[in-house]
Design an enzyme around this catalytic site. Sequence first.
Site, short mmCIF file in Angstrom:
data_model
loop_
_atom_site.label_atom_id
_atom_site.label_comp_id
_atom_site.label_asym_id
_atom_site.label_seq_id
_atom_site.Cartn_x
_atom_site.Cartn_y
_atom_site.Cartn_z
N GLY A 127 0.79 -1.21 0.00
CA GLY A 127 0.00 0.00 0.00
C GLY A 127 0.82 1.26 0.00
O GLY A 127 0.29 2.35 0.17
N CYS A 128 2.11 1.16 -0.20
CA CYS A 128 2.95 2.36 -0.18
C CYS A 128 2.94 2.97 -1.57
O CYS A 128 3.48 2.39 -2.51
CB CYS A 128 4.38 2.00 0.24
SG CYS A 128 5.47 3.42 0.32
N GLY A 129 2.33 4.13 -1.70
CA GLY A 129 2.18 4.71 -3.02
C GLY A 129 3.36 5.51 -3.49
O GLY A 129 3.51 5.74 -4.69
N CYS A 131 6.78 5.11 -2.13
CA CYS A 131 8.06 4.59 -1.68
C CYS A 131 9.09 4.70 -2.79
O CYS A 131 8.85 4.29 -3.92
CB CYS A 131 7.94 3.11 -1.27
SG CYS A 131 6.88 2.86 0.15
#
Length: 277
Positions: A127-129, A131
Amino acid sequence: MLARAHATDLPGHDSVPPQERRTHVTYRTVQVNREGRLDGMDIVAEEVPVALVYNGVSHAVMLATPADLEDFALGFSLTEGIVAQRREIYDIVVQPGELGVEVQIEIASARFAALKARRRNLTGRTGCGLCGVESLEAAVRHPAPLAQRVRVHDDVILRAMTELPAHQPLHTLTGGAHAAAWADLDGNLLLAREDVGRHNALDKLIGALAHSSIDLTAGFVAVTSRASVEMVQKAASQGISLLAAVSAPTAYAVRVAAEANVALVGFARAGRFSYYT
């Protein structure tokens, strides 16, 4: 102490290797309530590292549910601007391994040259948009305003959101997966994809839409998550002009949706929703 569950039989998986289809695992648990403790079993959504390798060079490693990975690779490539069109991807090969899954993607040489020129490492958490984005300029993506926006009756959005739980088999089993679904102009859900990450679910859906050659001006996307700015950016980049989310939008998402001429709907559940743009 560990028993593995059978794979979830989702549509369109006939060509997927068995190793990739293990979308969930069953664990023995100790359940605690006010009356005490009780031995039990629980089904948990699977999450594995998925490496996206373009023309032999690893570009991104994402944590994802190991299903629909061809859709994921195509959708990610489109929404991240690695390719502009489906035909610029020549081949996608999914290779499960002991440490995770490697997806080999062969793209047009001009696109690969552009990718190398702007190379960035997106290795990060589920869910890291953003990174690995190296600058504020790279993070602030402003899609061009869409020339036209789909218009549907309010009841159509309510119908689509009411149908959404029926298209979440993995979430039904585990309680731990997001879904993104495509609704037609009558609110019928035609395609849905699930993943432990909300961005991944949307990328999988966009890839599935591209594989199916569906007209993205003739429907809208419904998601089970909050509406973050990355979700709006991904939708707008593909010409999707209405995004309906079960949960809240962020202020940044509202601003970008307004700029991009995307209708943004939040809190779409229990027979109600709110328009934010």
